[in-house]
Design a protein around this motif. Structure first.
Motif, PDB file in Angstrom:
ATOM      1  N   ARG A   1      37.361  30.022  49.068  1.00  0.00           N
ATOM      2  CA  ARG A   1      37.203  30.338  50.482  1.00  0.00           C
ATOM      3  C   ARG A   1      36.434  31.644  50.593  1.00  0.00           C
ATOM      4  O   ARG A   1      36.730  32.612  49.895  1.00  0.00           O
ATOM      5  CB  ARG A   1      38.578  30.472  51.148  1.00  0.00           C
TER       6      ARG A   1
ATOM      7  N   ARG B   1      47.498  28.800  51.851  1.00  0.00           N
ATOM      8  CA  ARG B   1      47.029  28.111  53.054  1.00  0.00           C
ATOM      9  C   ARG B   1      46.006  27.030  52.708  1.00  0.00           C
ATOM     10  O   ARG B   1      45.996  25.954  53.312  1.00  0.00           O
ATOM     11  CB  ARG B   1      46.424  29.112  54.038  1.00  0.00           C
TER      12      ARG B   1
ATOM     13  N   LEU C   1      47.776  23.908  51.537  1.00  0.00           N
ATOM     14  CA  LEU C   1      48.421  23.139  52.605  1.00  0.00           C
ATOM     15  C   LEU C   1      47.430  22.604  53.622  1.00  0.00           C
ATOM     16  O   LEU C   1      47.842  21.979  54.606  1.00  0.00           O
ATOM     17  CB  LEU C   1      49.462  24.015  53.306  1.00  0.00           C
ATOM     18  N   GLY C   2      46.144  22.884  53.413  1.00  0.00           N
ATOM     19  CA  GLY C   2      45.144  22.403  54.360  1.00  0.00           C
ATOM     20  C   GLY C   2      45.122  23.167  55.666  1.00  0.00           C
ATOM     21  O   GLY C   2      44.557  22.711  56.656  1.00  0.00           O
ATOM     22  N   LEU C   3      45.747  24.323  55.666  1.00  0.00           N
ATOM     23  CA  LEU C   3      45.786  25.118  56.899  1.00  0.00           C
ATOM     24  C   LEU C   3      44.477  25.857  57.120  1.00  0.00           C
ATOM     25  O   LEU C   3      44.075  26.111  58.253  1.00  0.00           O
ATOM     26  CB  LEU C   3      46.942  26.117  56.825  1.00  0.00           C
ATOM     27  N   ASP C   4      43.824  26.234  56.037  1.00  0.00           N
ATOM     28  CA  ASP C   4      42.497  26.848  56.107  1.00  0.00           C
ATOM     29  C   ASP C   4      41.498  25.902  55.464  1.00  0.00           C
ATOM     30  O   ASP C   4      41.816  25.199  54.498  1.00  0.00           O
ATOM     31  CB  ASP C   4      42.474  28.193  55.362  1.00  0.00           C
ATOM     32  N   ARG C   5      40.291  25.901  56.019  1.00  0.00           N
ATOM     33  CA  ARG C   5      39.234  25.045  55.479  1.00  0.00           C
ATOM     34  C   ARG C   5      38.525  25.778  54.359  1.00  0.00           C
ATOM     35  O   ARG C   5      38.177  26.948  54.499  1.00  0.00           O
ATOM     36  CB  ARG C   5      38.217  24.702  56.580  1.00  0.00           C
TER      37      ARG C   5
ATOM     38  N   ARG D   1      47.942  14.778  53.779  1.00  0.00           N
ATOM     39  CA  ARG D   1      47.847  14.038  55.028  1.00  0.00           C
ATOM     40  C   ARG D   1      48.098  12.546  54.828  1.00  0.00           C
ATOM     41  O   ARG D   1      48.359  11.829  55.793  1.00  0.00           O
ATOM     42  CB  ARG D   1      46.481  14.257  55.678  1.00  0.00           C
ATOM     43  N   ASP D   2      47.998  12.076  53.575  1.00  0.00           N
ATOM     44  CA  ASP D   2      48.189  10.650  53.314  1.00  0.00           C
ATOM     45  C   ASP D   2      49.630  10.304  52.965  1.00  0.00           C
ATOM     46  O   ASP D   2      49.967   9.123  52.798  1.00  0.00           O
ATOM     47  CB  ASP D   2      47.264  10.197  52.169  1.00  0.00           C
TER      48      ASP D   2
ATOM     49  N   PRO E   1      55.001  14.050  55.376  1.00  0.00           N
ATOM     50  CA  PRO E   1      54.620  15.273  54.664  1.00  0.00           C
ATOM     51  C   PRO E   1      55.737  16.312  54.608  1.00  0.00           C
ATOM     52  O   PRO E   1      55.867  17.018  53.610  1.00  0.00           O
ATOM     53  CB  PRO E   1      53.426  15.788  55.478  1.00  0.00           C
TER      54      PRO E   1
ATOM     55  N   VAL F   1      56.685  18.647  51.245  1.00  0.00           N
ATOM     56  CA  VAL F   1      56.575  20.102  51.099  1.00  0.00           C
ATOM     57  C   VAL F   1      57.227  20.824  52.269  1.00  0.00           C
ATOM     58  O   VAL F   1      57.063  20.451  53.423  1.00  0.00           O
ATOM     59  CB  VAL F   1      55.099  20.539  50.956  1.00  0.00           C
TER      60      VAL F   1
ATOM     61  N   ALA G   1      57.363  24.715  53.645  1.00  0.00           N
ATOM     62  CA  ALA G   1      56.677  25.984  53.418  1.00  0.00           C
ATOM     63  C   ALA G   1      57.169  27.039  54.399  1.00  0.00           C
ATOM     64  O   ALA G   1      57.458  26.739  55.549  1.00  0.00           O
ATOM     65  CB  ALA G   1      55.163  25.803  53.579  1.00  0.00           C
TER      66      ALA G   1
END
Lengths: 238, 303
Positions: free
Chosen positions: B10, B46, B49-53, B66-67, B71, B75, B77
């Motif tokens: 990132r 983050r 967990l997919g919270l940040d791109r 997401r699949d 969820p 996990v 958190a």
């Protein structure tokens, strides 16, 4: 589908577990009731009967924007967005659930307000007039109230600010649009501005077809803003 | 559940906050996530967990988060302290999150008792201390008894008894077959708690190994001796081929020698020993040694 069910249940529990939701809904109801009761003292004729369907929109739209704004704004304000997206990584599910619950609450409230205010207004007007005009007005009042809520939600999401979700619609409806039309008086401009159209959609004197067209313009703005908000919420860092 | 991260990255502006971070979290062990301030620990969590791109991917038993069907059961958190509405009661807060994971009121009551919030369940957490707020966050994270528990600085604000309770809880949770991933600055605590460590510095992984191996690799035996004339001891150590540095007005730290060797060294200088202490290797020292050059923010020397 199961994810959307859980998201809806989450959102119902969220929105009903804080006093602010009930206070805002109550205020919308009370404003409408107060307006209707005021008509008891005024010179209300039988032609004013349909007003019962829209009295709650005297200030109801603004308050509905606050309800919509808080649906996403509260997550930003209280730092709960990450926990939310961790539980619902398919963000569209929870975003649409939030909008769905806001819409459902406002529709239900609109029905209650219309029923109560109509009852009061019928006393003031000295009779009942359940005709097509009243039903059309009642339908449009629910639509307008819902769109105010959706617009509040969308602007709060786009600006990351619960306060902006409430203040921006207020500023646009009471200041910007009026200012624009005074500077550029134009029927064409007036026909595309959202809140001018919302006001015309619930005006008793506007013919039904035209009123529904005005409501559609307002609804169109709500949809466009909502789509933008969903796209942004899906892509933006939590 | 095995959690695998690959190539996480990132960039914020011109700063590469996390760069090609890859590691695997395994069930049945508690993995500590260590790093100096600003090293990218929270950003990495983050990203996982997919919270940040960002770059890279994280797989949870081979799937995207997401699949997964639910969820919240995969996990739990706790990344932010005081992440709750101040006016919503603790019980209602947990019931709300229970909807996300499909657990019921009984589990909510269990968790409230487990984290010690039973007596304040119907209170609003707005006035809670940081320690109490951390318990609310932990309760939320463990509500669905997730396969993976991810906690960012969970000990902040906790009193010593609570820290001990948390340590025992997390170790038990891990050894019951769950995957536990905890970031912390409390290195002595982490040494007691963790089985495995991932160390990050300036956004890159510096170490990914068991606590025992990590401590052994970077620490060597040291002996502290206090004497009147440190210069004489320093000279004697140098003549003996040992590494020695002064510490304080009367201390000398000798590396690579036993207490007996150091004692004999001091005896050669003809002065009495005031204090002779063997310094055991520690996670803290190993961490400091490894991340010395990876500090983003350093303070000045204290006079």
């Amino acid at each position: 589908m199961a994810g959307m069910r859980r998201a809806l249940l989450f959102e119902v529990r969220r929105v009903t577990s804080v006093w602010s939701t009930w206070i805002l809904l109550g205020l919308i109801f009370l404003v409408g009731l107060a307006t209707s009761l005021n008509q008891l003292r005024g010179q209300t004729s039988a032609d004013d009967f349909p007003l019962g369907a829209v009295n709650h929109l005297t200030a109801g739209g603004v308050l509905a924007a606050a309800i919509g704004a808080s649906a996403i704004g509260a997550e930003l304000r209280w730092n709960t967005l990450r926990a939310l997206y961790t539980a619902f990584p398919r963000r569209t599910d929870i975003v649409l659930a939030k909008v769905g619950v806001v819409v459902a609450l406002l529709v239900a409230l609109s029905i209650v307000c219309t029923a109560v205010d109509t009852a009061v207004t019928s006393v003031a007007a000295g009779g009942t007039g359940f005709d097509g005009a009243w039903f059309g007005l009642g339908t449009r009042s629910a639509l307008v109230l819902v769109c105010w809520g959706v617009i509040g939600f969308s602007i709060a999401a786009l600006t990351r600010s619960q306060v902006a979700g409430f203040l921006v619609p207020v500023a646009v409806s009471f200041i910007v649009e009026i200012g624009l039309l005074s500077i550029f008086p134009s029927n064409t401009l007036a026909s595309v501005l959202p809140f001018i159209n919302a006001s015309e959609a619930i005006s008793v004197g506007v013919p039904a077809v035209e009123a529904f067209e005005r409501a559609a313009v307002f609804g169109g703005w709500a949809v466009v803003l909502l789509v933008a908000a969903v796209v942004v919420l899906r892509r933006r860092d939590a | 559940m095995i959690v695998t991260t690959a190539g996480l990255g990132r960039t914020y502006g011109r700063k590469r906050a996390v760069d090609d971070v890859s590691f695997t979290l395994r069930p049945g062990r508690l993995t500590g996530f260590l790093g100096p301030n600003g090293s990218g620990k929270s950003t990495t969590m983050r990203l996982m967990l997919g919270l940040d791109r960002g770059d890279g991917r994280t797989e949870w038993d081979g799937q995207q988060l997401r699949d997964l069907a639910i969820p919240a059961r995969a996990v739990g958190a706790h990344l932010d302290a005081k992440a709750f509405h101040p006016k919503r009661t603790v019980r209602r807060h947990l019931m709300m999150h229970a909807a996300a994971s499909g657990v019921g009121a009984r589990r909510v009551a269990e968790v409230l008792d487990l984290v010690g919030l039973g007596s304040v369940a119907d209170d609003s957490p707005g006035g809670f201390s940081l320690g109490m707020a951390q318990r609310v966050g932990l309760a939320t994270a463990i509500l669905a008894e997730p396969d993976v528990l991810m906690l960012d600085e969970p000990s902040n604000g906790l009193d010593p008894q609570s820290i001990q309770w948390l340590r025992e809880f997390l170790r038990a949770y891990a050894h019951a077959g769950h995957t536990v991933f905890v970031s912390s600055h409390l290195l002595p605590e982490m040494q007691l708690m963790a089985d495995h460590v991932v160390v990050i510095g300036r956004g890159t992984v510096l170490a990914d190994q068991s606590v025992a191996d990590f401590v052994d690799r970077s620490a060597s035996s040291q002996v502290l001796v206090r004497v009147a004339d440190t210069t004489a001891v320093l000279s004697a150590a140098t003549r003996a081929g040992l590494s020695a540095v002064s510490e304080g007005p009367d201390g000398v730290v000798v590396t690579g020698a036993s207490t007996e060797q150091v004692g004999l060294l001091v005896h050669e200088t003809g002065q009495p020993v005031r204090e002779l202490v063997a310094r055991n290797a520690s996670l803290e020292q190993a961490f400091i040694d490894l991340t010395r050059d990876a500090q983003e923010y350093t303070g000045g020397e204290v006079a």
